[in-house]
Each structure stands twice: as structure tokens, then as C-alpha cells.
Design a protein around this motif. Sequence first.
Motif, PDB file in Angstrom:
ATOM      1  N   TRP A   1       0.833  -1.205   0.000  1.00  0.00           N
ATOM      2  CA  TRP A   1       0.000   0.000   0.000  1.00  0.00           C
ATOM      3  C   TRP A   1       0.862   1.247   0.000  1.00  0.00           C
ATOM      4  CZ3 TRP A   1      -0.246   4.136   3.375  1.00  0.00           C
ATOM      5  CH2 TRP A   1      -1.329   5.019   3.194  1.00  0.00           C
ATOM      6  N   GLU A   2       0.453   2.224  -0.768  1.00  0.00           N
ATOM      7  CA  GLU A   2       1.024   3.558  -0.701  1.00  0.00           C
ATOM      8  C   GLU A   2      -0.104   4.541  -0.959  1.00  0.00           C
ATOM      9  OE1 GLU A   2       2.634   3.928  -5.309  1.00  0.00           O
ATOM     10  OE2 GLU A   2       4.041   3.401  -3.707  1.00  0.00           O
ATOM     11  N   LYS A   3       0.021   5.712  -0.423  1.00  0.00           N
ATOM     12  CA  LYS A   3      -1.045   6.704  -0.523  1.00  0.00           C
ATOM     13  C   LYS A   3      -1.383   6.982  -1.990  1.00  0.00           C
ATOM     14  CE  LYS A   3      -2.481  11.153   1.376  1.00  0.00           C
ATOM     15  NZ  LYS A   3      -2.077  12.305   2.240  1.00  0.00           N
ATOM     16  N   GLY A   4      -2.670   6.885  -2.325  1.00  0.00           N
ATOM     17  CA  GLY A   4      -3.136   7.174  -3.680  1.00  0.00           C
ATOM     18  C   GLY A   4      -3.181   5.975  -4.604  1.00  0.00           C
ATOM     19  N   ILE A   5      -2.689   4.806  -4.174  1.00  0.00           N
ATOM     20  CA  ILE A   5      -2.725   3.623  -5.036  1.00  0.00           C
ATOM     21  C   ILE A   5      -4.175   3.257  -5.349  1.00  0.00           C
ATOM     22  CG2 ILE A   5      -2.681   1.985  -3.101  1.00  0.00           C
ATOM     23  CD1 ILE A   5      -0.948   0.149  -4.832  1.00  0.00           C
ATOM     24  N   SER A   6      -4.431   2.838  -6.560  1.00  0.00           N
ATOM     25  CA  SER A   6      -5.793   2.462  -6.924  1.00  0.00           C
ATOM     26  C   SER A   6      -6.148   1.121  -6.290  1.00  0.00           C
ATOM     27  CB  SER A   6      -5.939   2.377  -8.441  1.00  0.00           C
ATOM     28  OG  SER A   6      -5.273   1.241  -8.950  1.00  0.00           O
ATOM     29  N   LEU A   7      -7.429   0.918  -6.055  1.00  0.00           N
ATOM     30  CA  LEU A   7      -7.874  -0.348  -5.484  1.00  0.00           C
ATOM     31  C   LEU A   7      -7.563  -1.512  -6.417  1.00  0.00           C
ATOM     32  CD1 LEU A   7     -11.329   0.661  -3.936  1.00  0.00           C
ATOM     33  CD2 LEU A   7      -9.123   0.410  -2.777  1.00  0.00           C
ATOM     34  N   SER A   8      -7.670  -1.276  -7.711  1.00  0.00           N
ATOM     35  CA  SER A   8      -7.393  -2.334  -8.692  1.00  0.00           C
ATOM     36  C   SER A   8      -5.932  -2.762  -8.664  1.00  0.00           C
ATOM     37  CB  SER A   8      -7.780  -1.869 -10.093  1.00  0.00           C
ATOM     38  OG  SER A   8      -9.170  -1.654 -10.183  1.00  0.00           O
ATOM     39  N   ASP A   9      -5.027  -1.820  -8.416  1.00  0.00           N
ATOM     40  CA  ASP A   9      -3.600  -2.146  -8.331  1.00  0.00           C
ATOM     41  C   ASP A   9      -3.252  -2.815  -7.002  1.00  0.00           C
ATOM     42  OD1 ASP A   9      -3.022  -1.178 -10.840  1.00  0.00           O
ATOM     43  OD2 ASP A   9      -2.422   0.812 -10.126  1.00  0.00           O
ATOM     44  N   LEU A  10      -4.035  -2.534  -5.971  1.00  0.00           N
ATOM     45  CA  LEU A  10      -3.732  -3.013  -4.627  1.00  0.00           C
ATOM     46  C   LEU A  10      -4.312  -4.391  -4.346  1.00  0.00           C
ATOM     47  CD1 LEU A  10      -2.543  -2.215  -1.790  1.00  0.00           C
ATOM     48  CD2 LEU A  10      -4.866  -1.436  -1.224  1.00  0.00           C
ATOM     49  N   ILE A  11      -5.527  -4.663  -4.848  1.00  0.00           N
ATOM     50  CA  ILE A  11      -6.285  -5.855  -4.467  1.00  0.00           C
ATOM     51  C   ILE A  11      -6.244  -6.884  -5.582  1.00  0.00           C
ATOM     52  CG2 ILE A  11      -8.546  -6.726  -3.772  1.00  0.00           C
ATOM     53  CD1 ILE A  11      -9.130  -3.849  -2.763  1.00  0.00           C
ATOM     54  N   GLU A  12      -5.879  -8.110  -5.229  1.00  0.00           N
ATOM     55  CA  GLU A  12      -5.776  -9.188  -6.211  1.00  0.00           C
ATOM     56  C   GLU A  12      -7.110  -9.882  -6.444  1.00  0.00           C
ATOM     57  OE1 GLU A  12      -3.349 -13.384  -6.954  1.00  0.00           O
ATOM     58  OE2 GLU A  12      -3.090 -12.283  -5.080  1.00  0.00           O
ATOM     59  N   LYS A  13      -7.793 -10.232  -5.368  1.00  0.00           N
ATOM     60  CA  LYS A  13      -9.030 -11.009  -5.493  1.00  0.00           C
ATOM     61  C   LYS A  13      -9.873 -10.835  -4.243  1.00  0.00           C
ATOM     62  CE  LYS A  13      -6.104 -14.991  -4.421  1.00  0.00           C
ATOM     63  NZ  LYS A  13      -5.552 -16.249  -4.958  1.00  0.00           N
ATOM     64  N   THR A  14     -11.066 -11.390  -4.313  1.00  0.00           N
ATOM     65  CA  THR A  14     -11.987 -11.303  -3.185  1.00  0.00           C
ATOM     66  C   THR A  14     -12.633 -12.661  -2.963  1.00  0.00           C
ATOM     67  OG1 THR A  14     -13.843 -10.040  -2.268  1.00  0.00           O
ATOM     68  CG2 THR A  14     -13.964 -10.599  -4.591  1.00  0.00           C
ATOM     69  N   ALA A  15     -13.241 -12.828  -1.817  1.00  0.00           N
ATOM     70  CA  ALA A  15     -13.901 -14.080  -1.466  1.00  0.00           C
ATOM     71  C   ALA A  15     -14.898 -13.797  -0.361  1.00  0.00           C
ATOM     72  CB  ALA A  15     -12.886 -15.124  -1.002  1.00  0.00           C
ATOM     73  N   LEU A  16     -15.712 -14.795  -0.055  1.00  0.00           N
ATOM     74  CA  LEU A  16     -16.515 -14.748   1.157  1.00  0.00           C
ATOM     75  C   LEU A  16     -15.811 -15.551   2.233  1.00  0.00           C
ATOM     76  CD1 LEU A  16     -20.240 -15.122   0.018  1.00  0.00           C
ATOM     77  CD2 LEU A  16     -19.118 -13.115   0.986  1.00  0.00           C
ATOM     78  N   GLY A  17     -15.864 -15.041   3.435  1.00  0.00           N
ATOM     79  CA  GLY A  17     -15.269 -15.739   4.552  1.00  0.00           C
ATOM     80  C   GLY A  17     -16.191 -15.714   5.753  1.00  0.00           C
ATOM     81  N   ILE A  18     -15.833 -16.491   6.757  1.00  0.00           N
ATOM     82  CA  ILE A  18     -16.579 -16.488   8.013  1.00  0.00           C
ATOM     83  C   ILE A  18     -15.614 -16.165   9.145  1.00  0.00           C
ATOM     84  CG2 ILE A  18     -18.090 -17.746   9.580  1.00  0.00           C
ATOM     85  CD1 ILE A  18     -18.781 -19.635   7.295  1.00  0.00           C
ATOM     86  N   ASP A  19     -15.931 -15.111   9.853  1.00  0.00           N
ATOM     87  CA  ASP A  19     -15.219 -14.735  11.071  1.00  0.00           C
ATOM     88  C   ASP A  19     -15.946 -15.432  12.223  1.00  0.00           C
ATOM     89  OD1 ASP A  19     -14.242 -13.514  13.372  1.00  0.00           O
ATOM     90  OD2 ASP A  19     -15.265 -11.610  12.991  1.00  0.00           O
TER      91      ASP A  19
END
Length: 206
Positions: free
Chosen positions: A69-87
Motif C-alpha cells: 500500500w502507498e497513498k493514492g494507489i488504486s484499489l485495482s492495483d492493490l487488491i488481487e481477489k476477493t472471497a466470502l469468509g466467516i469470522d
Amino acid sequence: MDIKNIYCVGRNYSAHAKELGNQVPEEPMFFSKPSHSFVQGDNKKLSFPKDAGAIHYEVELVIVIKKEWEKGISLSDLIEKTALGIDFTLRDKQEEMKQKRYPWLISKGFPNSAAVGSYSPFSEKDWEDIRFSLYQNGVKKQEGSPSQMIFPLRELVDFTGEHFGLGPGDLIFTGTPEGVGPVKDGDELSLIFNKKEAGTFKIMLN
């Protein structure tokens, strides 16, 4: 995947905060889980202690970080993938810790307490339109969308990056909607991501 830090956002849906009698926070409220709490996959059996009191499910959208992470980085550049999880939460133990004003870690960081289903590519433009739900033995218990979050994803990642650091292999559990509840031995928990199955977990209390 080599999991590093697991960051979790508490009380990010107002209805969930109210159902547990908690105040809605004015800024993101974070806690963490050890990497040993992580388990990923579909049709997994999750073993929990039967003498630990009430164990609650909390379905959440999870993002996987691919870059520092760096200030101003786009979410698309920062995040690879998503999922559902259970806490998973030891609710009785959590309430005990709250009353003593102790940290929550023992109620949140036990093995298998950060269960994550199948991954999907991250799409910033489609993020707000995601709909997700959790079924317990075929009965819908929770449903939500990022559009209902108190703190949006941009604010969450920037807060995390600024205060704790954020890099490859880190996860963020983004909060749970209302409807959390206890599990019992033999329960099947099914995760639905945009009307598609995204993971199933079988509960075993030993």
C-alpha cells in the motif's frame, strides 16, 4: 497462498452493531487474527472445541492484497481477489473479555476461525453491486452488500495501510451484516456470492 496479516473490521454494518447492543463507531474499528486461524477451500470440515461456549458465524467479504500500500494507489492495483469468509467468534468468551476490558484475541484468533471460500477476481467497478449471503443448513441467516457498509472499501484500505501497514498476502475481512448466530455440531454453512455457491463448511464440535 502465504497468508501474512489478517485484519478484521468490526461493526461495519449498523444493523449488526445494533443487534449486539454496540455503538456504531465513528472511525473504522479493527482487530486481527493470527495466520494460524486461517483455513481456505470448499467442502471443508472445521473442528472447534465443544466446551468453549457459543460459537457464532459472521459472514464477510474478504479482500486479498497483492501489492504494498502507498497513498493514492488504486484499489485495482492493490487488491488481487476477493472471497466470502466467516469470522467465527467465541461469543461468550468475547463478552467476558469485554466486561473485563481485556483484548478480544482469545475469542477471535482460535484455529479455523478465519474460514475463506473460493476466490473471485476483484473488480472495483462491480464491488458495490456484490450481493452475498450465508445459509445454515439450507436456511438463509445473513445477507448483505458492500453498499451497506458504514466505511467504504477505499477508507478501509487507506486506514489499514496508514496505521498498520498493508502488503502482499494480507487479508481484510470487511465486516458482517446482521443475522449472526450460533453453530452446533453437524451444521453446514453455505456461502453465496452473487447467487453462486462460494464455499461450504461442515462444523464439528469436539
